[in-house]
Design a protein around this motif. Structure first.
Motif, PDB file in Angstrom:
ATOM      1  N   GLY A  88     -31.132  58.230  -5.716  1.00 18.36           N
ATOM      2  CA  GLY A  88     -30.533  58.681  -4.763  1.00 18.36           C
ATOM      3  C   GLY A  88     -31.177  59.842  -4.043  1.00 18.36           C
ATOM      4  N   HIS A  89     -30.828  59.799  -2.618  1.00 19.66           N
ATOM      5  CA  HIS A  89     -31.337  60.713  -1.840  1.00 19.66           C
ATOM      6  C   HIS A  89     -30.117  61.510  -1.298  1.00 19.66           C
ATOM      7  N   VAL A  90     -30.215  62.885  -1.599  1.00 21.06           N
ATOM      8  CA  VAL A  90     -29.246  64.022  -1.151  1.00 21.06           C
ATOM      9  C   VAL A  90     -29.275  64.136   0.221  1.00 21.06           C
ATOM     10  N   ALA A  91     -28.536  63.430   1.021  1.00 18.85           N
ATOM     11  CA  ALA A  91     -28.692  63.803   2.655  1.00 18.85           C
ATOM     12  C   ALA A  91     -28.156  64.917   2.992  1.00 18.85           C
ATOM     13  N   GLU A  92     -26.927  65.440   2.223  1.00 18.11           N
ATOM     14  CA  GLU A  92     -26.542  66.663   2.551  1.00 18.11           C
ATOM     15  C   GLU A  92     -25.532  67.412   1.444  1.00 18.11           C
ATOM     16  N   ARG A  93     -25.841  68.717   1.431  1.00 17.27           N
ATOM     17  CA  ARG A  93     -25.061  69.354   0.401  1.00 17.27           C
ATOM     18  C   ARG A  93     -24.082  70.501   0.928  1.00 17.27           C
ATOM     19  N   CYS A 108     -21.927  66.513  -2.566  1.00 16.44           N
ATOM     20  CA  CYS A 108     -22.988  65.835  -1.966  1.00 16.44           C
ATOM     21  C   CYS A 108     -22.878  64.587  -1.203  1.00 16.44           C
ATOM     22  N   THR A 109     -23.535  64.442  -0.284  1.00 13.87           N
ATOM     23  CA  THR A 109     -23.632  63.186   0.223  1.00 13.87           C
ATOM     24  C   THR A 109     -24.841  62.588  -0.185  1.00 13.87           C
ATOM     25  N   VAL A 110     -24.771  61.299  -0.935  1.00 12.09           N
ATOM     26  CA  VAL A 110     -25.989  60.709  -1.528  1.00 12.09           C
ATOM     27  C   VAL A 110     -26.295  59.342  -1.044  1.00 12.09           C
ATOM     28  N   ASP A 111     -27.407  58.931  -0.531  1.00 12.50           N
ATOM     29  CA  ASP A 111     -27.675  57.771  -0.255  1.00 12.50           C
ATOM     30  C   ASP A 111     -28.626  56.945  -1.306  1.00 12.50           C
ATOM     31  N   VAL A 112     -27.497  56.048  -1.680  1.00 10.19           N
ATOM     32  CA  VAL A 112     -28.441  55.086  -3.074  1.00 10.19           C
ATOM     33  C   VAL A 112     -28.665  53.577  -2.216  1.00 10.19           C
ATOM     34  N   GLY A 113     -29.183  53.607  -1.183  1.00  9.40           N
ATOM     35  CA  GLY A 113     -29.703  52.365  -0.766  1.00  9.40           C
ATOM     36  C   GLY A 113     -28.653  51.452  -0.246  1.00  9.40           C
ATOM     37  N   ARG A 143     -37.957  55.402  -3.203  1.00 15.23           N
ATOM     38  CA  ARG A 143     -36.911  54.853  -2.167  1.00 15.23           C
ATOM     39  C   ARG A 143     -35.546  54.919  -2.770  1.00 15.23           C
ATOM     40  N   PRO A 144     -34.512  55.233  -2.019  1.00 17.60           N
ATOM     41  CA  PRO A 144     -32.975  55.381  -2.594  1.00 17.60           C
ATOM     42  C   PRO A 144     -32.665  53.934  -2.825  1.00 17.60           C
TER      43      PRO A 144
END
Ligand code: ZN
Lengths: 348, 815
Positions: free
Chosen positions: B48-53, B65-70, B142-143
């Protein structure tokens, strides 16, 4: 006289029709046909008749007698049938009552399995020999090419006795040594059944005591193909001709080459799966191991004085309870020595 | 042994499936017991990519956290780790994922904020002990990617059962050799790229080696590294060790484990700064000496244990475990890397006695490749330098008192084929042996000379080479032939052996309605004591599994009595059991010090019939067990036996001796009796327990001395006469029978008791009150017969009259 005969016949036949039991029939017979019966009495009067009436009366009397005798026989036959029928249908016999069972004994399942094994190897000319259960380290290990401090000793967890050098045999293989001593220098083939002991925690799949059958053939020109022939025949007779049998290289210190014999799993038929689930018997492999075997190691021959350049041989060992578990689908090895009569009675 | 397929492929270009490999290895004698996915428990974790915390509104240690998991939408995940930050790549467990510990991730509200997943720490993933914060992944990932793929975790691991002879297969290299052999592929060793730093010094000058006995330690090599920084190993090494079940520790220690698993060479690294002096000595311990091993345990040693010493003291238990005084710690910088070979038997003895089995001792006791150990040391030094930044001193300190001696064996193709029962060609055998690493000199076509390679210590003899040829050819391809085996005709005959006799006994038992029991040969001392059995003569087990099973049974009874307890507990109240088994008693005259005497035990307890209907309910008693014994003796052609009360017995009361008449007088073959109620109580038996214990070996000897013989059947009819005697209840039926026989009535063929009638209790009381002893009526049936003619009534009457008149004169009876 003639009238009397006629009337007697009528009375007799009438009465006979009312006869319903063998006892009444006998009374009737005595009353009419017996030594003191009515017909006999009447016939005694024949002599008093005028001579010209006698033949006619005599003929009549005979006819009457024959008629009564025939009627008697017929009635007797009919009554016998009636009685038999009544015995079976009336209250006399409840055909559905449980029968009186003979006291039947049972052989232990291990003994039964052993007997099957004897029969199969017996038909291939193997004799049966037994040897002691307490062994020394030399016979149980060293003469079988397992020196002290050899890592192969890990294959057998051993119960030792307090007297140094003594142990409970861990396998029937020391029987190989006893058999060779007994038959040397002759060729032979023999199986050696008996109890063995391992220092192992008791679980559903391992026991500290079990039965093994060792087999051994020694002679000139015995080959691994012979070993395969004997064991494939055994596997097919024991587990069914439809089972696939495979020989997989393995290691035992007292045979070289060594192999383990697998048969196709009876639960999943060798597929490794039952209804999509992994097979619990063969753990997905499709095969179950039934025994270990190999060609007698030259060091074992040397230990007992057979010349390994002149003799070859094979040996094998199989676990009796393991065979029984596979064959009868017994899931728990511990039941064999609990001797619960409900278990003992199941196999016959 | 766990083998990672990916690791294996670094040695051999195998492109098939893991199943194909497993099948081939199994049929080559390396049984693949399972195929394992070591990371199955984290297979569903994604990147996952932490886009925002943002800080949690209600908590100062939680973050939202806002997490991008693809996926199309980012997830909102509440996270408690202090190190979480926007821009990180992190491992994420999605809703519905089961964690290694078994916990399932569910949608949750944390202090009022919805969380739809979990950001994981290394410990939560089972990847390390790290749990101070979440795991931060490389930015290149890659997420949405599966974590196992993103990290290159090894998913296919073979569990191979290695037999004790195949020490060479206790490594990736060994299995790779077998794979190369099985699939005809080349074997590639990893490239060596060791950079020595002469400026750091020279190992041979820095360390002096002394080996006391070349038999115990044929070779000892050491490299010296300096300036190491102890820390975590690189991820690839840690993950690889994890995949095969090894716990990563620190870079230097991990390298020694890595090489052990890869090449099969055990290594040990010392903190050189802690070693006293510049000498390493290999010498035995002295009796009673102690060493504290690196697990902190003090070990008491014997003179047969081998130690590694520095100038002053022992620093390691050779081949088994390092010493606490010299092991690598986080502060270490100087490393002495040991690569040695030790005598297998010595290592095994020490490891077993101290119950200290280790991956190292396991390999040493099976044998390590002395020639290959050079490569292992070089590769280990190279990896250590790479992962710790250490400099490697030039050269190797080496002491090799006993260099590897090549071994050569003859190989006769003809004998190989004769043993295997096939026709292998010379070409096949030559290429197989060469493929195994053997040298082959076939200048004598009938008798080759084959040198076996140093990693195959098990190829010691010609027959070992036969096995290799058979194994590679495939044992499965040897034909199955029903043999023509000759054997001696004067071999044993089954029915006359002990074995045959026992089979016959078992058949008798089954025919008599008994159930066969099989009990353990061992019982507890307590079981024997409870039966008041003698202490002398017992054979004790030195290492019993439990005190319940610490002695061999000296009698058959204890096992059968245990069966009573078990069956009663299960509600099986009616028991008719038999067992044929050995009893063991000390005997100095025996080869094994133990006399093994086969016994037959018969036990009856409770209802005589297993079901009530259609019998009258009754309980088994003396006559049941006696009837069985009489029947057996008759079956063995030993007559009916005679039965004599024995006044004292350890556990039977009453106890009856069973004797068989022989030419040499009566022989005691066993005993029958009732288990003393107090003892039976211990087995929870409330009803009478009747037991017979017979000597099978003696019965066999007696039975063998008799022969069944034919008697012609009588041609003339018998005449039967009964006689009923009224006698005191104390008079034995046997005495009346004997008296009748003493009267010698002519033409008496047989005599049998047909009825016993004890007048009712009332009359007994009356008799007692009359001052008279209780009486009973015994009826005997006498059968008269003449062999050559029909007897007439008159002559029988005369003989029978003699009996009627004679009996009251001989005994206190009335007719
Ligand atoms: Zn299966």
């Amino acid at each position: 006289m003639l009238a009397e005969l006629r009337s007697l016949q009528n009375t007799a036949l009438q009465e006979l029709a009312g006869v319903e039991s063998p006892e009444a029939l006998e009374t009737w017979r005595q009353s009419f046909l017996g030594k003191k019966g009515q017909l006999t009495t009447l016939l005694r009067g024949l002599g008093a008749l005028p001579a010209e009436q006698r033949p006619e009366a005599g003929r009549m009397a005979n006819e009457t007698k024959q008629a009564l005798e025939a009627a008697y026989a017929e009635r007797e036959e009919a009554l016998r049938g009636q009685m038999a029928e009544r015995d079976l249908t009336a209250s006399a016999l409840d055909v559905r009552l449980p029968g009186r069972p003979p006291a039947l004994g049972h052989l232990h399942i291990s003994t039964q399995t052993l007997r099957e094994i004897y029969a199969i190897f017996g038909s291939m000319g193997f004799d049966i020999l037994t040897s002691s259960e307490v062994e020394d380290d030399v016979t149980n290990f060293q003469m079988l090419n397992i020196p002290p401090d050899h890592p192969a000793r890990d294959m057998w967890s051993t119960f030792y006795l307090t007297r140094p050098g003594l142990l409970l045999r861990t396998h029937t293989s020391p029987g190989q040594i006893h058999a060779m001593h007994k038959y040397h220098p002759e060729p032979f083939r023999v199986i050696l059944p008996g109890k063995c002991y391992r220092y192992e925690q008791v679980t559903t799949r391992s026991e500290e005591q079990f039965h093994q059958v060792e087999g051994m053939a020694v002679g000139r020109n015995i080959t691994m193909a012979d070993l395969k022939g004997v064991l494939a025949h055994f596997a097919h007779r024991m587990f069914g001709s439809e089972r696939a049998v495979r020989f997989r290289p393995s290691y035992f210190p007292f045979t070289e080459p060594s192999a383990e014999v697998d048969i196709s799993c009876m639960l999943c038929g060798g597929e490794g799966h039952v209804a999509g689930e992994p097979c619990r018997v063969c753990k997905k492999t499709g095969w179950v191991e039934i025994l270990g075997c190999g060609m007698v190691d030259p060091n074992v021959f040397r230990a007992v004085g057979y010349d390994p350049e002149a003799y070859t041989g094979f040996a094998f060992g199989l676990g009796v309870e393991r065979v029984a578990m596979l064959k009868y689908g017994i899931g728990d090895l511990r039941m064999f020595f609990e001797n619960d009569v409900r278990f003992l009675e199941q196999f016959s | 042994m766990l083998i990672s397929l990916q690791w294996l492929r670094e040695f051999v270009p195998f492109t098939g499936t893991v199943q194909e490999l497993a099948e081939r290895l199994t049929m080559q004698g390396l049984e693949v017991e399972a195929i394992i996915d070591p990371f199955a428990s984290i297979a569903k974790i994604v990147v996952g990519h932490v886009a925002e915390r943002t800080p949690h509104p209600e908590s100062d240690h939680l973050s939202v956290c806002t997490v991008d998991v693809g996926g199309p939408e980012a997830l909102q995940i509440v996270c408690g780790a202090p190190n979480v930050a926007a821009g990180q790549n992190v491992p994420v467990a999605l809703i519905g994922t089961s964690m290694p510990g078994g916990m399932e991730i569910k949608k949750a509200k944390l202090r009022g904020v919805v969380s739809t997943g979990m950001i994981c720490s290394e410990r939560e993933l089972g990847l390390s002990e790290e749990h101070d914060g979440i795991m931060v992944l490389p930015a290149s990932l890659r997420p949405g990617q599966l974590l196992t793929e993103a990290l290159g975790l090894e998913r296919e691991v073979l569990e191979v059962g290695i037999t004790p002879n195949r020490a060479d297969c206790l490594s990736v290299l060994g299995i790779a050799r077998e794979t190369a052999l099985g699939f005809g592929l080349p074997l590639t060793m990893p490239a060596l790229n060791l950079k020595e730093d002469p400026a750091a010094g020279n190992a041979a000058q820095a360390v002096r080696l002394e080996i006391a006995d070349g038999e115990l330690c044929p070779v000892y090599r050491a490299r010296v590294l300096t300036g190491a920084r102890i820390g975590k190993s690189p991820d690839w090494m840690r993950y690889r060790l994890l995949a095969i079940g090894q716990r990563p520790i620190s870079n230097i220690v991990d390298v020694t484990n890595y090489i052990l698993m890869e090449l099969g060479q055990p290594l040990h690294s010392f903190d050189r700064a802690l070693l006293k002096g510049d000498v390493i000595r290999v010498a035995p311990a002295s009796d009673g000496q102690t060493i504290t091993t690196l697990d902190g345990q003090e070990r008491k040693l014997l003179g047969s244990d081998l130690l590694i010493w520095d100038a002053e003291r022992p620093v390691a238990l050779a081949g088994v475990m390092g010493g606490a005084n010299s092991s690598i710690t986080d502060a270490s910088t100087e490393v002495l890397l040991e690569c040695a070979i030790f005598r297998p038997g010595t290592i095994r003895k020490t490891a077993r006695r101290l119950a200290l089995p280790s991956e190292s001792s396991y390999r040493f006791e099976r044998g390590v490749d002395q020639v290959g150990s050079v490569f292992a040391l070089e590769r280990a030094a190279q990896l250590m330098a790479e992962v710790s930044g250490a400099k490697v001193m030039a050269g190797v300190a080496t002491a090799e008192p006993k260099p590897w001696a090549p071994r050569e064996h003859i190989f006769r193709l003809e004998r190989c084929n004769a043993l295997l029962g096939i026709s292998l060609t010379a070409e096949f055998c030559r290429s197989t042996l060469t493929g195994l690493g053997c040298s082959v000199d076939d200048s004598d076509a009938a008798c080759w000379r084959v040198g076996s390679p140093p990693h195959r210590l098990d190829l010691e003899r010609e027959v070992d080479l036969f096995e290799e040829c058979g194994r590679v050819h495939g044992l499965d391809r040897i034909p199955a032939v029903l043999p023509k085996i000759s054997k001696s005709l004067d071999s044993v005959q089954m029915s006359d052996t002990e074995f045959g006799f026992i089979q016959a006994l078992k058949a008798w038992g089954v025919g008599s309605g008994l159930r066969e029991a099989v009990n353990y040969s061992f019982v507890g001392t307590e079981d024997l004591d409870r039966l008041n059995l003698p202490v002398e003569g017992r054979i004790k087990i030195a290492n019993p599994l439990s005190e319940d099973q610490n002695v061999l049974r000296t009698e058959i009874a204890p096992g059968l009595l245990n069966n009573v307890r078990h069956n009663l507990a299960q509600g099986n109240a009616s028991l008719r059991l038999f067992e044929v088994a050995k009893a063991f008693v000390e005997d100095a005259a025996s080869d094994t010090g133990a006399r093994e005497n086969s016994r037959l035990g018969v036990l009856v307890h409770g209802a005589r019939h297993s079901q009530e209907w259609p019998w009258e309910q009754s309980e088994a008693d003396y006559l049941d067990v006696k009837g069985l014994v009489e029947n057996l003796l008759a079956h063995l052609r030993l007559g009916a036996g005679s039965y004599v009360l024995e006044p004292e017995h350890p556990y039977l009361a009453p106890c009856v001796r069973v004797e068989v008449a022989t030419k040499a007088g009566p022989k005691l073959v066993g005993r029958i009796g009732r288990v003393e109620p107090k003892i039976a109580d211990a087995y929870h038996a409330r009803k009478e327990v009747w037991l017979a214990d017979l000597d099978v070996d003696l019965l066999r000897a007696l039975s063998r001395a008799t022969k069944p013989s034919f008697k012609s059947l009588p041609k003339f009819p018998p005449v039967r006469r009964d006689v009923t005697v009224i006698c005191p209840a104390t008079l034995h039926a046997e005495a009346v029978e004997a008296a009748i026989r003493e009267l010698k009535p002519k033409n008496l063929e047989s005599l049998a008791l047909v009825a016993v009638y004890a007048p009712e209790a009332a009359s007994e009381d009356k008799a007692a009150s009359d001052g008279k002893a209780a009486e009973r009526n015994l009826t005997f049936r006498l059968t008269y017969r003449h062999a050559e003619r029909t007897l007439v009534d008159k002559e029988v009457d005369k003989e029978h009259g003699k009996v009627l008149a004679g009996l009251p004169q001989k005994l206190p009876v009335r007719i």
